[in-house]
Design an enzyme around this catalytic site. Sequence first.
Site, PDB file in Angstrom:
ATOM      1  N   ASP A  16      37.859  37.197   6.447  1.00 37.50           N
ATOM      2  CA  ASP A  16      37.260  37.426   5.125  1.00 37.50           C
ATOM      3  C   ASP A  16      38.088  38.463   4.381  1.00 37.50           C
ATOM      4  OD1 ASP A  16      35.408  37.220   2.996  1.00 37.50           O
ATOM      5  OD2 ASP A  16      34.402  39.034   3.673  1.00 37.50           O
ATOM      6  N   SER A  17      37.865  38.534   3.086  1.00 39.52           N
ATOM      7  CA  SER A  17      38.543  39.554   2.283  1.00 39.52           C
ATOM      8  C   SER A  17      37.990  40.945   2.582  1.00 39.52           C
ATOM      9  CB  SER A  17      38.365  39.228   0.799  1.00 39.52           C
ATOM     10  OG  SER A  17      36.988  39.121   0.499  1.00 39.52           O
ATOM     11  N   TYR A  48      39.136  39.613  -3.483  1.00 36.67           N
ATOM     12  CA  TYR A  48      39.959  38.428  -3.739  1.00 36.67           C
ATOM     13  C   TYR A  48      39.442  37.684  -4.983  1.00 36.67           C
ATOM     14  CZ  TYR A  48      42.345  38.402   0.858  1.00 36.67           C
ATOM     15  OH  TYR A  48      43.123  38.689   1.942  1.00 36.67           O
ATOM     16  N   GLY A  49      38.153  37.880  -5.270  1.00 35.31           N
ATOM     17  CA  GLY A  49      37.490  37.088  -6.303  1.00 35.31           C
ATOM     18  C   GLY A  49      38.039  37.238  -7.700  1.00 35.31           C
ATOM     19  N   CYS A  80      35.426  33.664   3.858  1.00 36.34           N
ATOM     20  CA  CYS A  80      35.537  34.032   2.446  1.00 36.34           C
ATOM     21  C   CYS A  80      35.473  32.779   1.567  1.00 36.34           C
ATOM     22  CB  CYS A  80      36.864  34.759   2.228  1.00 36.34           C
ATOM     23  SG  CYS A  80      37.138  35.270   0.535  1.00 36.34           S
ATOM     24  N   ASN A  81      34.481  32.743   0.683  1.00 38.13           N
ATOM     25  CA  ASN A  81      34.357  31.592  -0.223  1.00 38.13           C
ATOM     26  C   ASN A  81      35.573  31.456  -1.125  1.00 38.13           C
ATOM     27  OD1 ASN A  81      31.225  30.448  -0.446  1.00 38.13           O
ATOM     28  ND2 ASN A  81      31.423  32.465   0.470  1.00 38.13           N
ATOM     29  N   THR A  82      36.071  32.602  -1.605  1.00 38.53           N
ATOM     30  CA  THR A  82      37.205  32.572  -2.527  1.00 38.53           C
ATOM     31  C   THR A  82      38.447  32.018  -1.824  1.00 38.53           C
ATOM     32  OG1 THR A  82      36.258  34.501  -3.644  1.00 38.53           O
ATOM     33  CG2 THR A  82      38.558  33.993  -4.109  1.00 38.53           C
ATOM     34  N   GLU A 157      28.484  46.172  -2.179  1.00 35.40           N
ATOM     35  CA  GLU A 157      29.396  47.146  -1.539  1.00 35.40           C
ATOM     36  C   GLU A 157      28.839  48.572  -1.680  1.00 35.40           C
ATOM     37  OE1 GLU A 157      32.783  46.829  -0.247  1.00 35.40           O
ATOM     38  OE2 GLU A 157      32.331  44.702  -0.033  1.00 35.40           O
ATOM     39  N   CYS A 195      29.142  33.032  -1.991  1.00 32.97           N
ATOM     40  CA  CYS A 195      29.915  34.261  -1.805  1.00 32.97           C
ATOM     41  C   CYS A 195      29.369  34.979  -0.574  1.00 32.97           C
ATOM     42  CB  CYS A 195      29.787  35.147  -3.048  1.00 32.97           C
ATOM     43  SG  CYS A 195      30.546  36.771  -2.859  1.00 32.97           S
ATOM     44  N   THR A 196      30.284  35.545   0.199  1.00 28.50           N
ATOM     45  CA  THR A 196      29.895  36.221   1.442  1.00 28.50           C
ATOM     46  C   THR A 196      28.847  37.318   1.253  1.00 28.50           C
ATOM     47  OG1 THR A 196      31.827  37.594   1.019  1.00 28.50           O
ATOM     48  CG2 THR A 196      32.023  35.904   2.743  1.00 28.50           C
ATOM     49  N   HIS A 197      28.865  37.951   0.078  1.00 24.78           N
ATOM     50  CA  HIS A 197      27.990  39.106  -0.123  1.00 24.78           C
ATOM     51  C   HIS A 197      26.561  38.730  -0.505  1.00 24.78           C
ATOM     52  CE1 HIS A 197      31.803  41.071   0.004  1.00 24.78           C
ATOM     53  NE2 HIS A 197      31.310  42.257  -0.293  1.00 24.78           N
TER      54      HIS A 197
HETATM   55  N1  DGL Z   1      34.598  37.310   0.257  1.00 21.56           N
HETATM   56  C1  DGL Z   1      34.536  36.975  -1.160  1.00 21.56           C
HETATM   57  C2  DGL Z   1      33.882  35.610  -1.308  1.00 21.56           C
HETATM   58  O1  DGL Z   1      33.125  35.154  -0.467  1.00 21.56           O
HETATM   59  C3  DGL Z   1      33.776  38.022  -1.957  1.00 21.56           C
HETATM   60  C4  DGL Z   1      34.502  39.352  -2.059  1.00 21.56           C
HETATM   61  C5  DGL Z   1      35.840  39.248  -2.777  1.00 21.56           C
HETATM   62  O2  DGL Z   1      35.864  39.010  -4.006  1.00 21.56           O
HETATM   63  O3  DGL Z   1      36.876  39.410  -2.110  1.00 21.56           O
HETATM   64  O4  DGL Z   1      34.115  34.959  -2.293  1.00 21.56           O
END
Ligand code: DGL
Length: 282
Positions: A16-17, A48-49, A80-82, A157, A195-197
């Site tokens: 993940d990011s 990463y988003g 990570c979705n992104t 965060e 998104c992971t969060h």
């Molecule tokens: N991990 C990213 C996602 O799931 C969210 C955090 C980021 O923007 O890096 O898209």
Amino acid sequence: MKTSNHSSTPMIGVFDSGFGGLTVLRALIERLPRANFAFVGDTARLPYGSKSRRTIARYAAQSAQFLVREQGAEYLVIACNTASALALDAIQEAVPVPVLGVIEPGATAARQASKTNDVLVIATNATVQSEAYTAACQAQGLRALEKACPLLVPLVEEGWTDHPVTEEVIDIYLNELRAEAWARGLNPDTLVLGCTHYPLLRPLIERAVRPGVKVIDSAEATAQVAAQIFNGRVTGPVPATEQTEQTEIRCFATDSVEKFERLGSRFLGRPVGKVELLDLGG
Ligand code: DGL
């Protein structure tokens, strides 16, 4: 190269990011209690988003190569979705092991949940711009409407997962999304957390959606797919002879390990243990 020391206990690499992907790791551990895991959170380069496809692909490929070459990962789960949305092909090209992203499982879970075949997706800017969820949903016969919610990652965060400001922000985003869905003649009954969060905001999001709207967590959906893929090898009851064997979970972060250890437990639902610092270069 370090490899898994038990042939029936594969090493699964999870990337993940940042910390958010620990929600995916948590779901994987629940379903694959006998697998070993190595997790990389590229916290030095989060988020990463808001980055370009090219940069995301370069960063993600570096972590993937570390997990395979240095940790002996036999499978990769891109939490990570992104990165899943923009770099799955690039990651697959960079490593010689199967790679599973979170987008397809999220779309499949949405199809199973939706009766109207209209779904909403909330995600980062980069994920939404890629339209990866829209394409994956269309492939499942669904109409999808995506919305970027860039304020939610920093709020999580910050630890504001049950804060009135976060509640207000979620309400604003979801009202805008509903208005757009209505203007397009959609009748959505499912919302994908892309998104992971966002799983950490699930209680607030469930309060904000209309009654009857199902909330889909890509982390859960991905863990289910992973469990099916690895089924027979690592799932099922642990034989008595192996019951003392501990599954190994190694966590690496590219920035402050102290912060990762402190915040990571919130995402993993238990202490993350000792986190190792990883230098992936530029
Ligand atoms: N991990 C990213 C996602 O799931 C969210 C955090 C980021 O923007 O890096 O898209």
